[in-house]
Design an enzyme around this catalytic site. Structure first.
Site, PDB file in Angstrom:
ATOM      1  N   ASP A 153       0.823  -1.207   0.000  1.00 19.20           N
ATOM      2  CA  ASP A 153       0.000   0.000   0.000  1.00 19.20           C
ATOM      3  C   ASP A 153       0.865   1.269   0.000  1.00 19.20           C
ATOM      4  O   ASP A 153       1.868   1.336   0.708  1.00 19.20           O
ATOM      5  CB  ASP A 153      -0.895  -0.044   1.255  1.00 19.20           C
ATOM      6  CG  ASP A 153      -2.035   0.942   1.180  1.00 19.20           C
ATOM      7  OD1 ASP A 153      -2.267   1.501   0.086  1.00 19.20           O
ATOM      8  OD2 ASP A 153      -2.703   1.159   2.211  1.00 19.20           O
ATOM      9  N   HIS A 154       0.434   2.227  -0.763  1.00 23.53           N
ATOM     10  CA  HIS A 154       1.106   3.540  -0.807  1.00 23.53           C
ATOM     11  C   HIS A 154       2.616   3.424  -1.029  1.00 23.53           C
ATOM     12  O   HIS A 154       3.401   4.055  -0.323  1.00 23.53           O
ATOM     13  CB  HIS A 154       0.793   4.344   0.461  1.00 23.53           C
ATOM     14  CG  HIS A 154      -0.507   5.078   0.340  1.00 23.53           C
ATOM     15  ND1 HIS A 154      -0.617   6.313  -0.242  1.00 23.53           N
ATOM     16  CD2 HIS A 154      -1.763   4.720   0.668  1.00 23.53           C
ATOM     17  CE1 HIS A 154      -1.889   6.692  -0.252  1.00 23.53           C
ATOM     18  NE2 HIS A 154      -2.608   5.738   0.290  1.00 23.53           N
ATOM     19  N   GLU A 261      -3.029  -0.251  -8.581  1.00 29.44           N
ATOM     20  CA  GLU A 261      -3.906   0.862  -8.214  1.00 29.44           C
ATOM     21  C   GLU A 261      -3.096   2.154  -8.173  1.00 29.44           C
ATOM     22  O   GLU A 261      -1.983   2.179  -7.661  1.00 29.44           O
ATOM     23  CB  GLU A 261      -4.534   0.592  -6.835  1.00 29.44           C
ATOM     24  CG  GLU A 261      -5.404   1.754  -6.368  1.00 29.44           C
ATOM     25  CD  GLU A 261      -6.187   1.439  -5.098  1.00 29.44           C
ATOM     26  OE1 GLU A 261      -6.819   0.374  -5.025  1.00 29.44           O
ATOM     27  OE2 GLU A 261      -6.157   2.290  -4.194  1.00 29.44           O
ATOM     28  N   LYS A 303      -8.468   9.824   9.942  1.00 22.05           N
ATOM     29  CA  LYS A 303      -8.280   8.477  10.468  1.00 22.05           C
ATOM     30  C   LYS A 303      -9.264   8.151  11.590  1.00 22.05           C
ATOM     31  O   LYS A 303      -9.432   8.929  12.523  1.00 22.05           O
ATOM     32  CB  LYS A 303      -6.851   8.336  11.025  1.00 22.05           C
ATOM     33  CG  LYS A 303      -5.761   8.582   9.987  1.00 22.05           C
ATOM     34  CD  LYS A 303      -5.697   7.453   8.992  1.00 22.05           C
ATOM     35  CE  LYS A 303      -4.709   7.754   7.878  1.00 22.05           C
ATOM     36  NZ  LYS A 303      -4.755   6.782   6.794  1.00 22.05           N
ATOM     37  N   HIS A 335      -9.884   5.361   0.011  1.00 23.20           N
ATOM     38  CA  HIS A 335      -8.857   5.177   1.048  1.00 23.20           C
ATOM     39  C   HIS A 335      -9.313   5.779   2.370  1.00 23.20           C
ATOM     40  O   HIS A 335     -10.274   6.538   2.402  1.00 23.20           O
ATOM     41  CB  HIS A 335      -7.557   5.871   0.613  1.00 23.20           C
ATOM     42  CG  HIS A 335      -6.834   5.145  -0.482  1.00 23.20           C
ATOM     43  ND1 HIS A 335      -5.511   5.353  -0.767  1.00 23.20           N
ATOM     44  CD2 HIS A 335      -7.261   4.194  -1.352  1.00 23.20           C
ATOM     45  CE1 HIS A 335      -5.147   4.569  -1.774  1.00 23.20           C
ATOM     46  NE2 HIS A 335      -6.184   3.864  -2.155  1.00 23.20           N
TER      47      HIS A 335
END
Ligand code: ZN
Length: 492
Positions: A153-154, A261, A303, A335
């Site tokens: 991810d990221h 992605e 978050k 996200h």
């Protein structure tokens, strides 16, 4: 079964040719794999008597997981392409996937069980080998054969992408943020014009032919226009990101059976539909195969708490992004999706139930809830540590908590401590300080909290799974997926 002192997970009993396998918990609450038969020689472990035969008790290590992956194909991650709904479930401690599987196993949802960014690896002191192994063991423990994903991810660089792919990850989320100059979002038009004039004609000529003063229709009711000012700004802000994504795709991803992605969500301002279209169209024109794209939507996706912003404004914005994704044939990816309950019905509706949603941090908060339930003293220590280290944690995560709203724990009795996890400001504080909490050391170098947290969770694993089922189940309920779990069942 073979020893009264071990608890065997019922769905973990597997057979490979003449060898028998299971996952068990020892009296000391350590999870191990037991293998008997010819395959046992391949594993690292100690000899024991099992299933009436000589066997081996093996640690759930990353090395042993590699052999399990060779013997049992269902324990290998696969890509989510072709599944309408996929959910990234990132498991920061490596203990949550069993709970996730129990919730999702009978639903039409593809779980990306392993999902971690470099930032999260660094903050938790884990490796991609560890992260994937934890998912593999959970799948084996639960006998879950429907397939799961593993998302690097990221990721930002060639090295990071290569590392995740070498470990067997089946999804790459390319974070283009370092190639998106944030300052230009609000630069004056004069500055944009000057900078644009500096670009080479090779680049601008082709792009102008394609977009400048053009209107493209993305479905029967929706079209996007590129006027000169917007066009120049989009080229300056997003063209470097496009070039980066093409480079990563061609040199790392192309030809591999993985989901790719594109993340352009870590920017200061929301992605305009025109910018989304431009990025996707340029990538596809250059042969990049994308499974998903994550724009930055309007409003705030902070978050661990619900969406902040105007819901109808979100729907207007999101629906156009969803139409663009649908037209190009990839999934829109949402996200920071933990706890965004108020926008989930819109996500479901506008995408016709075809999307990727990433959640992560709330699995940690549910772990902290178990600590609050079962070890009040430890929770109190963690809570006050988090508050006093908030400034450091805010270097990595943007939140808008107000510490003044968090109750002083002196006034909270032990049995009410789990309720702290229901208060937004406390949630955010505990959410972003996970790395500091897990890495905190005492003067003698021993972990301040880490081992004690793991001890509590290992002893109270079923409570942890239960909390996860309730919490992630609530996400699925709001997304319109019928969930038949732990008191949150809804009929739609
Ligand atoms: Zn993101």
């Amino acid at each position: 079964m073979y020893s009264e002192k071990l608890y065997v997970f019922p769905n973990s009993i597997h057979k490979h040719k003449d060898s028998d396998f299971c996952i068990a918990k020892t009296e000391e609450n350590e999870k191990v794999m037991i293998v008997s038969g010819p395959d046992k020689v391949a594993f690292d472990g100690k000899d024991i008597l099992a299933f009436g035969k000589s066997g081996k008790q093996c640690p759930l290590s990353s090395e042993n997981s590699l052999i399990i992956r060779e013997l049992f194909s269902f324990t290998n991650p696969i890509r989510h392409k072709g599944h309408k709904i996929s959910i990234g479930l990132g498991d920061r401690l490596g203990l949550a996937s069993g709970g996730h599987i129990r919730l999702l196993r009978n639903l039409d949802v593809f779980p990306v069980l392993a999902q971690q960014s470099m930032r999260e690896l660094n903050l938790t002191g884990r490796t991609y080998e560890d992260v994937l192994a934890a998912a593999v063991w959970a799948v084996f423990q639960e006998g879950y054969t429907k397939g799961f994903g593993a998302d690097g991810d990221h990721l930002k660089t060639h090295e990071e992408v290569k590392y995740a792919l070498d470990c067997g990850f089946t999804m790459i989320t390319l974070d283009c943020s370092e190639h998106i100059p944030n300052g230009l979002d609000c630069a004056s038009q004069a500055e944009i014009n000057t900078r644009y004039a500096d670009l080479s004609d090779d680049i601008t000529g082709e792009l102008e032919n394609m977009y400048l003063n053009k209107t493209v229709s993305v479905d029967t009711n929706t079209s996007l226009s590129f006027n000169s000012d917007d066009f120049k700004r989009i080229v300056l802000v997003y063209f470097p990101a496009v070039k980066h994504a093409i480079d990563i795709f061609n040199n790392q991803v192309k030809g591999k059976n993985v989901d790719f992605e594109i993340s352009i969500d870590e920017t200061l301002s929301a992605t305009s539909p025109q910018a989304h279209y431009f990025v996707a169209n340029e990538l596809i024109k250059h042969g990049v195969e994308i499974t998903g794209l994550a724009p930055r939507f309007v409003g705030e996706f902070q978050k661990g708490i619900d969406y902040k912003g105007d819901i109808s404004g979100f729907e207007c914005n999101f629906s156009v992004h969803a139409i663009i994704a649908k037209m190009f044939g990839y999934k829109i990816s949402v996200h920071s999706g933990s706890d965004k309950f108020s926008v989930f019905p819109i996500v479901n509706k506008c995408t016709d139930g075809r999307y990727h949603l990433k959640t992560a941090g709330t699995n940690w908060l549910e772990a902290v809830r178990v600590v609050a339930m079962k070890s009040p003293e430890l929770y109190r220590e963690i809570h006050s540590f988090a508050l006093s280290n908030l400034t450091e944690a805010k270097k990595y995560y943007h939140i808008t908590e107000d510490v003044g709203n968090i109750v002083d724990l002196c006034h909270v009795s032990d049995h009410m401590l789990p309720d702290c996890l229901n208060q937004d400001d406390a949630r955010q504080v505990l959410h972003i300080t996970y790395g500091l909490i897990l890495q905190a050391k005492k003067e003698d170098g021993a972990a301040m909290f880490r081992d004690r947290i793991f001890d509590v969770l290992n002893v109270h694993e079923s409570e942890y799974y239960n909390n996860l089922e309730i919490h992630i189940g609530k996400h699925l309920t709001e997304l319109g997926i019928v969930v038949n779990a732990k008191g949150i069942s809804v009929e739609k």
